[in-house]
Each structure stands twice: as C-alpha cells, then as structure tokens.
Design an enzyme around this catalytic site. Sequence first.
Site, PDB file in Angstrom:
ATOM      1  N   CYS A   8      -4.151 -13.945  -5.100  1.00 16.10           N
ATOM      2  CA  CYS A   8      -4.576 -13.081  -6.223  1.00 16.10           C
ATOM      3  C   CYS A   8      -4.698 -13.842  -7.539  1.00 16.10           C
ATOM      4  O   CYS A   8      -5.303 -13.344  -8.490  1.00 16.10           O
ATOM      5  CB  CYS A   8      -3.603 -11.932  -6.401  1.00 16.10           C
ATOM      6  SG  CYS A   8      -3.375 -10.965  -4.901  1.00 16.10           S
ATOM      7  N   HIS A  66      -3.457  -9.063 -13.463  1.00 11.43           N
ATOM      8  CA  HIS A  66      -3.733  -8.749 -12.062  1.00 11.43           C
ATOM      9  C   HIS A  66      -3.450  -7.264 -11.841  1.00 11.43           C
ATOM     10  O   HIS A  66      -2.441  -6.741 -12.301  1.00 11.43           O
ATOM     11  CB  HIS A  66      -2.835  -9.616 -11.176  1.00 11.43           C
ATOM     12  CG  HIS A  66      -2.968  -9.292  -9.724  1.00 11.43           C
ATOM     13  ND1 HIS A  66      -4.186  -9.111  -9.115  1.00 11.43           N
ATOM     14  CD2 HIS A  66      -2.020  -9.102  -8.757  1.00 11.43           C
ATOM     15  CE1 HIS A  66      -3.995  -8.837  -7.839  1.00 11.43           C
ATOM     16  NE2 HIS A  66      -2.694  -8.820  -7.594  1.00 11.43           N
ATOM     17  N   ASN A 101      -5.927  -2.977  -5.313  1.00 10.76           N
ATOM     18  CA  ASN A 101      -5.659  -4.404  -5.512  1.00 10.76           C
ATOM     19  C   ASN A 101      -6.735  -5.197  -4.756  1.00 10.76           C
ATOM     20  O   ASN A 101      -6.702  -5.263  -3.529  1.00 10.76           O
ATOM     21  CB  ASN A 101      -4.259  -4.718  -4.986  1.00 10.76           C
ATOM     22  CG  ASN A 101      -3.895  -6.183  -5.102  1.00 10.76           C
ATOM     23  OD1 ASN A 101      -4.751  -7.025  -5.386  1.00 10.76           O
ATOM     24  ND2 ASN A 101      -2.630  -6.494  -4.866  1.00 10.76           N
TER      25      ASN A 101
HETATM   26  O1  UT7 Z   1      -1.197  -8.794  -5.208  1.00  8.31           O
HETATM   27  C1  UT7 Z   1      -0.078  -9.585  -5.026  1.00  8.31           C
HETATM   28  C2  UT7 Z   1       1.081  -9.031  -5.705  1.00  8.31           C
HETATM   29  N1  UT7 Z   1       1.454  -7.786  -5.134  1.00  8.31           N
HETATM   30  C3  UT7 Z   1       2.169  -6.948  -5.844  1.00  8.31           C
HETATM   31  O2  UT7 Z   1       2.415  -7.206  -6.983  1.00  8.31           O
HETATM   32  C4  UT7 Z   1       2.718  -5.701  -5.190  1.00  8.31           C
HETATM   33  C5  UT7 Z   1       4.131  -5.480  -5.654  1.00  8.31           C
HETATM   34  N2  UT7 Z   1       4.810  -4.357  -5.029  1.00  8.31           N
HETATM   35  C6  UT7 Z   1       4.478  -3.058  -5.260  1.00  8.31           C
HETATM   36  O3  UT7 Z   1       3.513  -2.760  -5.911  1.00  8.31           O
HETATM   37  C7  UT7 Z   1       5.403  -1.988  -4.729  1.00  8.31           C
HETATM   38  O4  UT7 Z   1       6.604  -2.580  -4.300  1.00  8.31           O
HETATM   39  C8  UT7 Z   1       4.787  -1.147  -3.585  1.00  8.31           C
HETATM   40  C9  UT7 Z   1       3.699  -0.249  -4.121  1.00  8.31           C
HETATM   41  C10 UT7 Z   1       4.242  -2.052  -2.503  1.00  8.31           C
HETATM   42  C11 UT7 Z   1       5.858  -0.251  -2.970  1.00  8.31           C
HETATM   43  O5  UT7 Z   1       6.434   0.582  -3.976  1.00  8.31           O
HETATM   44  P1  UT7 Z   1       8.032   0.694  -4.090  1.00  8.31           P
HETATM   45  O6  UT7 Z   1       8.299   1.650  -5.161  1.00  8.31           O
HETATM   46  O7  UT7 Z   1       8.562  -0.691  -4.238  1.00  8.31           O
HETATM   47  O8  UT7 Z   1       8.390   1.356  -2.724  1.00  8.31           O
HETATM   48  P2  UT7 Z   1       9.356   0.801  -1.577  1.00  8.31           P
HETATM   49  O9  UT7 Z   1       8.718  -0.297  -0.815  1.00  8.31           O
HETATM   50  O10 UT7 Z   1      10.702   0.562  -2.175  1.00  8.31           O
HETATM   51  O11 UT7 Z   1       9.443   2.091  -0.645  1.00  8.31           O
HETATM   52  C12 UT7 Z   1      10.040   3.324  -1.109  1.00  8.31           C
HETATM   53  C13 UT7 Z   1       9.900   4.360  -0.013  1.00  8.31           C
HETATM   54  C14 UT7 Z   1      10.354   3.849   1.353  1.00  8.31           C
HETATM   55  O12 UT7 Z   1      11.004   4.922   2.033  1.00  8.31           O
HETATM   56  P3  UT7 Z   1      12.611   4.972   2.113  1.00  8.31           P
HETATM   57  O13 UT7 Z   1      13.028   3.696   2.791  1.00  8.31           O
HETATM   58  O14 UT7 Z   1      13.083   5.050   0.698  1.00  8.31           O
HETATM   59  O15 UT7 Z   1      12.858   6.210   2.915  1.00  8.31           O
HETATM   60  C15 UT7 Z   1       9.073   3.529   2.063  1.00  8.31           C
HETATM   61  O16 UT7 Z   1       9.167   3.625   3.462  1.00  8.31           O
HETATM   62  O17 UT7 Z   1       8.545   4.738   0.157  1.00  8.31           O
HETATM   63  C16 UT7 Z   1       8.156   4.623   1.522  1.00  8.31           C
HETATM   64  N3  UT7 Z   1       6.742   4.251   1.563  1.00  8.31           N
HETATM   65  C17 UT7 Z   1       5.758   5.163   1.582  1.00  8.31           C
HETATM   66  N4  UT7 Z   1       5.776   6.506   1.561  1.00  8.31           N
HETATM   67  C18 UT7 Z   1       4.594   7.128   1.577  1.00  8.31           C
HETATM   68  C19 UT7 Z   1       6.205   3.000   1.584  1.00  8.31           C
HETATM   69  N5  UT7 Z   1       4.866   3.094   1.613  1.00  8.31           N
HETATM   70  C20 UT7 Z   1       4.570   4.422   1.608  1.00  8.31           C
HETATM   71  C21 UT7 Z   1       3.359   5.134   1.624  1.00  8.31           C
HETATM   72  N6  UT7 Z   1       3.424   6.477   1.591  1.00  8.31           N
HETATM   73  N7  UT7 Z   1       2.153   4.523   1.642  1.00  8.31           N
END
Ligand code: UT7
Length: 336
Positions: free
Chosen positions: A116, A262, A292
């Site tokens: 990215c 980004h 993204n």
């Molecule tokens: O481009 C390169 C750089 N990339 C980035 O900068 C991305 C950086 N990361 C992020 O943007 C975020 O971490 C994400 C958007 C990928 C994820 O958001 P988050 O707030 O960090 O969520 P998480 O991974 O901590 O997941 C929270 C909950 C989990 O459930 P539990 O374990 O709390 O029950 C996940 O299983 O959300 C769940 N979850 C979803 N729920 C509904 C994960 N993906 C989804 C989804 N829909 N698509």
Amino acid sequence: MPVIEQSVIRGLGFHVPERILTNKDLEELVETSDEWITTRTGIKERHIAAEGEALSDIALQAAKKALADAHMEADDLTHIIVATCTPDSYCPNTACILEHKLGVSGKIAFDINAACTGFTYNLEMARSIIALRPDSVVLIIGGDILSSRTNWADRTTCVLFGDGAGAAVLTGASNDNGKGLKGRILDTILSSDGSIGDMLKFNGGGSSAPYSLGHVVTENHFISMQGREVFKHAIRNMVAVSQEILDRNKVSTDDVSLVITHQANLRIIESLGKKLGITDERVFVNLHKYGNTSAATIPIALAEAREQNRLTKDSLLLVAAFGGGFTWGSALVRFE
Ligand code: UT7
C-alpha cells in the site's frame, strides 16, 4: 553541494473498474452487516475488476488521464514504473505490458512492490531518476487488483479491499511545458520493518510457497491480516513519519492545506489527523467509495483532490502511507 533538479507532478489521473460491490452485497456472501463495516471501517462500497480485467487495463485508463492532465503524449515518457503487489504477471512486468498498451516502446519500464506504500515509494523513485537525469518524464502508477487475492469466505478481510489505479506524470522543475499541474515535491521519507511482515501477507505462488502443476490453491494464496495489530502499527508509523517530514522541512501542521493518507480505515485516518492536530476539513477521505485499494489509495485521492480543486496554488500537501512489508512513508508537495 551540486544543484539537484527538483521533481514536479505535472498530471494526475485515476480509474476504477465499473462493477460496484456494496456492503449490502457482502451481507449475501459472509456473516457481516452494513452497520459493522461502516462503523468499524467507514467503507460503504468498493469497485471490483471484471473477469479478465487486469491491472494494466485499469492502469492504462489512469495513465491516459494523467498524460492528458499534463498535456503530454505517451511518447514523451522516458520511464514507466508500476507500484503493485498484484501485477498482471510476474513476467513480463506490468510496466512493460502498460507500455505496450500505451502504444509506445523503448521506455525504461519496471515494477516495484511496497504494497500500500507503493505510490509513495514511487514518488521517491521518480525524484531520484529526475535528480540524475533532469530531462526525464516519469509515469508512476500505484494500482492493485486485490480482489484477485481475496478470500471471499473470510469476512475479516473480504469487506476491506477494492480495485483501482492512480497515475502521476513527473518532470524536472526546469522541464516545464507551461500547461500542466505544478506540484513541486519538497521531500519524501520512506521506511520499512520486515520483522513483522507476516502480519499482512499472501505468499502462495511465490518462491517461498510455489505451486506445482495440478496444485490446488490453498489459503496462502489469499490475503491474511492481523487487523488489530496492523491498525496500531499503521497509526504509529504514519504519525511518526508525518511529524518527521514536517520537522525536517520546518513547517508546522498549521501550514498544511491538505493531508492525503492511505485509505484503509476511517478510524486510522481520523486518528492521524487528531494526533497531528490537523482539522477534519483538511484531511481527505474517499474510502467510503473505494475501500482499501492498496497502492492506488493515494494517487486516486490525489487525482480526486485535483478534480475537486483542492490542490490550489500555494497549497501544501502532506502525504502519509502505510502497507505490507511493513512499509511506510511520507511526502510534502507544494502546488504553484
Ligand atoms: O492496507 C494496509 C494496512 N491495513 C490496515 O491498516 C488495516 C488495519 N486494521 C483495520 O482496519 C481493522 O483492524 C479491521 C477493520 C481489519 C478490523 O476492525 P477491528 O475493530 O480491529 O475488529 P477486530 O478484528 O478486533 O474484530 C472485532 C470483532 C471480532 O469478533 P469478536 O472476536 O469480538 O467476537 C471479529 O470476529 O468483529 C468481528 N468481525 C466482523 N464482524 C462482522 C471481523 N470482521 C467482521 C465483519 N463483519 N466483516
């Protein structure tokens, strides 16, 4: 110190595939919701390449627009550099394919991969080339078709990415046709840390995990990401490298007219603005429309900012990028 030719952005353009995939569409594919995607990421929809549509196809449209914006022809180019982690093929490189599609030959054409951060790395590539050969006319592309490496059964990643490409044409400051844009690159800073690169990867088919004839594609073919960890590194490194470039050039955040970061997550973008003390209206956001798009996020945002008349005379642009590798970087551009 010898006088070094400064680089100037003369034209910008972008292109995204026609097909739109909305959050509602994704609700049909995996257990997710428009509400979760919107509140956790800020993304509403993304564009996805059609079957048979390769990176060079969308890069071609972006390149044509950037050349038109610069009032130049493809034949004027000396270099074509494509930043991508989803090339048309490993060989030939996408830059050579693009060169052919532009109807020209004899250019210096190659790809780079900084995920990215690719377009920001490409800015420094162009600057270095122009410093060495001031009469160079460099086309740089940031583009990816991450849908080709998306596991559509993995809700933690498939909701995040979109396809697209952005392009810029750069020349030396003294090589001015008087018609194009004038975005003088004041500085660039790049960095990386390979020790934690496994947090965001797809290596299937690479030399570390080669496929053999008849091999069934497995999960390593698709993007895997430790989202929460990547999130923290993205904010920390983009804030640090932004502050570093401001300090090095003795400008304050009040002097910055527009920040283009980004576009991975609205919470990351907003946090960066707050930590740097830059008000919301100066922080560019378009990820609700594209998701993204990896190496394309920054050049797409640049081209849209240009269309929206936000790269006006005397404005100072701060660019901050972060991506797989990990890689990150910043740039400062003054528009004249
Ligand atoms: O481009 C390169 C750089 N990339 C980035 O900068 C991305 C950086 N990361 C992020 O943007 C975020 O971490 C994400 C958007 C990928 C994820 O958001 P988050 O707030 O960090 O969520 P998480 O991974 O901590 O997941 C929270 C909950 C989990 O459930 P539990 O374990 O709390 O029950 C996940 O299983 O959300 C769940 N979850 C979803 N729920 C509904 C994960 N993906 C989804 C989804 N829909 N698509």
